[in-house]
Write a protein that holds these residues in place. Sequence first.
Motif, PDB file in Angstrom:
ATOM      1  N   GLU B 296      42.947 -19.637 -57.394  1.00 45.72           N
ATOM      2  CA  GLU B 296      42.315 -18.797 -56.034  1.00 45.72           C
ATOM      3  C   GLU B 296      43.601 -19.196 -54.890  1.00 45.72           C
ATOM      4  OE1 GLU B 296      39.601 -20.881 -54.008  1.00 45.72           O
ATOM      5  OE2 GLU B 296      38.993 -19.862 -52.852  1.00 45.72           O
ATOM      6  N   ALA B 299      46.231 -16.737 -55.476  1.00 47.30           N
ATOM      7  CA  ALA B 299      45.815 -15.212 -55.131  1.00 47.30           C
ATOM      8  C   ALA B 299      46.078 -15.037 -53.272  1.00 47.30           C
ATOM      9  CB  ALA B 299      44.609 -14.576 -55.595  1.00 47.30           C
ATOM     10  N   ARG B 300      45.495 -15.873 -52.760  1.00 48.82           N
ATOM     11  CA  ARG B 300      45.525 -15.935 -51.239  1.00 48.82           C
ATOM     12  C   ARG B 300      46.954 -15.928 -50.799  1.00 48.82           C
ATOM     13  NH1 ARG B 300      42.996 -20.521 -50.233  1.00 48.82           N
ATOM     14  NH2 ARG B 300      44.715 -21.558 -49.451  1.00 48.82           N
ATOM     15  N   THR B 479      36.576 -17.857 -58.481  1.00 46.40           N
ATOM     16  CA  THR B 479      37.155 -17.129 -59.617  1.00 46.40           C
ATOM     17  C   THR B 479      36.858 -15.702 -59.443  1.00 46.40           C
ATOM     18  OG1 THR B 479      35.347 -17.617 -61.023  1.00 46.40           O
ATOM     19  CG2 THR B 479      37.175 -18.868 -61.821  1.00 46.40           C
ATOM     20  N   THR B 482      39.126 -14.506 -56.689  1.00 43.99           N
ATOM     21  CA  THR B 482      40.493 -14.261 -57.365  1.00 43.99           C
ATOM     22  C   THR B 482      40.806 -13.017 -57.903  1.00 43.99           C
ATOM     23  OG1 THR B 482      40.633 -16.797 -57.197  1.00 43.99           O
ATOM     24  CG2 THR B 482      42.174 -15.651 -58.288  1.00 43.99           C
TER      25      THR B 482
END
Lengths: 62, 809
Positions: B296, B299-300, B479, B482
């Motif tokens: 996560e 992705a951020r 999840t 993400t």
Amino acid sequence: MDIIFLLIPLALVLLVVAVAAFFWAVRSDQFEDLDREASRILFDEDTQPSAKEKSKSPEQPQ
Amino acid sequence: MSEQSCYHCGLPVTADDHYSVTILGQPRAMCCPGCQSVAQTIVAIGMESYYEHRQQCPPGSSPAADLVPDFLDGLNNWDDPGLQESFVHQLPEGAREITLLISGITCAACVWLLEKHLNDQAGIHRCHVNMSSNLAVVSWNPEAISLSGIIKAIAHVGYKAEPYTPVQQEQSIKRENKQALTRIGVAGLGAMQVMTYAVSLYMGAFEGIDPAHETFLRWVSALVTTPVFFYSGMPFLKGAVRSLRNRHLSMDVPVAIALTFAYFSSVWATLTNGPEVYFDSVCMFVFFLLVGRYLEMRARHRSQNTSIRLSHSQMQTARKLDDQNHPTLVPADKLVPGDRVLVKAGEVIPGDGKILQGDSSVNESMLTGEQLPISKHQGDLVTGGTLNVEQPITLEISTLPKESTLSTLKRLLQRAEADKPATFVLADRIASHFVAAVLVTSVCVYSYWWFHSPQDAFWIVLSVLVVTCPCALSLATPTAITAATARLSQMGFLATRSHTIEGLRQVTDVVFDKTGTLTLGEFQLQETVAATTEDLYALLALAAALESVSEHPIARAFHPYTKNPDVKNLRIIANQGVEGTLEQATPTGKVERLLRIGKPEFAAPAGVSPQQPDKPGQWVMLADQNQVLGWFRIEDQLRADADNLVSHLQQSGKRCHILSGDSSGHAEVVAKKLGIESVISNATPEHKLSFIRSLQESGAKVLMLGDGLNDAPVLAGADVSIAVAGASDLAQVAADGILLSQSLQPLHNILNLVEKTYRIIRQNLSWAILYNLIALPLAAAGFIPPWASALGMSASSLLVVLNALRLNK
């Protein structure tokens, strides 16, 4: 089975080594670019040498 | 789409383009000379297989735009040794090293192409391109190749490079990333070890084990679990303490309680030879949760990094004048009040200041969103960051860069952002209910067993906490988010805030800013009206000849048309128009006509009051010294697919609005074309903000799309906001997401994907809750042995992760 009294501490030493190696790898930026490493293997095998590379003198090893 | 698309960039190829390059043995159509030249270079250097391996086309407009001579000319500035000082490192033996920010990297094939191409250039020692960060580190020999040569070589294969200095935020992202990795490493390696001991202990439980061996295995497990618990598990413990302090039950609370109970009770069991240890559960639990959170976070970070890159303002240079009026290049942030600088036409004004000399017009679109330049004369104040359009001017800088209008605006923006309405996060709400339920149940179970079988009470409560381990529940949302974030960035949308996706789901109203959002900000000729009997084409040729010298956006509308070559003595009158002369043979001999084009009050011949055609829009007048010759209607172009998008949005029950600062009536025209009923034009930023607030008060969730700096507070005030491609830096910083493509169509797909994401989150949450509902009573009754609870936990978590991955398809 008393051998585990020797083998398990031995394994623990290896564990410490593994953790240390992982820390070293992270600190030396080896995990910086996960996207690229995943696909790098695809490219190197079928590179056709360029005209320029062919004519280039061997002074610059790749 | 039935038409062909460009083999290099994927944009549609129109029938009258005839660009083509032979790639991989076949002629491939190209959309523009830019793509053609890039593709030719790629073929010439023997890297055709780039096209086989790439997963995505490079963003459409960039290669062509970057090969324009202006861009290449400007590069020579980078060779200035004074400028290089601030971003080039000197290496031993005379070599130099620089970090370049490369735009246009879309997949690993790009990285490969760039590295191969650069390593082939004479004079480049080493080049490493990082795909995640889009940064390239290049070291070179300054005697064999110049910095501008390197940037040009990159431009030849279709990418744009500029010197880059990392910002604070990136350093902390990097640190956070490394720390998360080391935590995962410790937890993973520890979990592997402890699992092997746990398996031995389970086997022992079934088949009998020497008590000395059992004690030994427990002690070793405790030894390995201790760093996992205290080092790797620290984020959960800290998070739980923080959330309790804020009186809000977050997912971290049961995680931390379960971990703490399991760990300390296992240690206690080890010390006192108690019935059961849960060290393996502790390690696995920490490891799984950390991996979920890491994905996560990655992705951020990726979105954050991209938005940092986008808002990274190019290093600005200024031509500072010395006492002899001799210009030297300096970085713009080194300017102090009193410095005199020269700003050529087409350059960005380096700082706030007063014009000492020269008349020009300035494009302030980054401040106001208004594409048309505003005329500025000697003594007028200009703002740093705006664009000088027509003539060179000399400025006296009046403020320090830190106190400039731009920096002040950035601060205002941060304040506006702090007032943003909080987005309600679905998972958080469910999580806090769940946590409360688990805690209450545990207390009940404990008191029940306390009365019936006090020696078992502690162990049973523990297995309740472990089996209802909120692992699946706490992975359910991250999840899916993400996977959705990754999918969105493939679709050309960057979600830069954690609540962006949640916010998009709840949108009921979509507000467009007219200029630059629904339209491109590029003017085109719509209509020609002749005022005399003269041929329309002849008029257009005269207009095109006159306007050819001007870079004013309106003038650019005439650039595609054939010019009348006889028009001479062209002169730009800042923000009024252009004049020129035309020699014409008449029966009475040669006559010189003075032609003027531009604003009616400027172009009209003396004594004639211009009669504008009776149709709304922006009219440009062409006249000679005696009479008005013709009128041209110029209009901003609608973005491709704007009408499609609006009808899709309306079909899915979302209300659309247009908010425009424009007063020309153009907003109404655009709205009518698109079928939007709610239009507010001539709105100031305060108006816009209060309009959004009133929508919000009536219960609407507002999605705002905008581009200009004037939109920034509005973007920050909306529930969720998107900056469109080509938006000003500040608008991109203020927005929750950035749309990368020129087309608005992805927005529709984005909203669909968000819907799908929430379907998956709901499935995940229902599964996690169902699992817990089944497992909880069994554990409370004392039926579930520890190995079964660990297995159940892992299987349910895996299911949740796999379900979320469906979003990536």
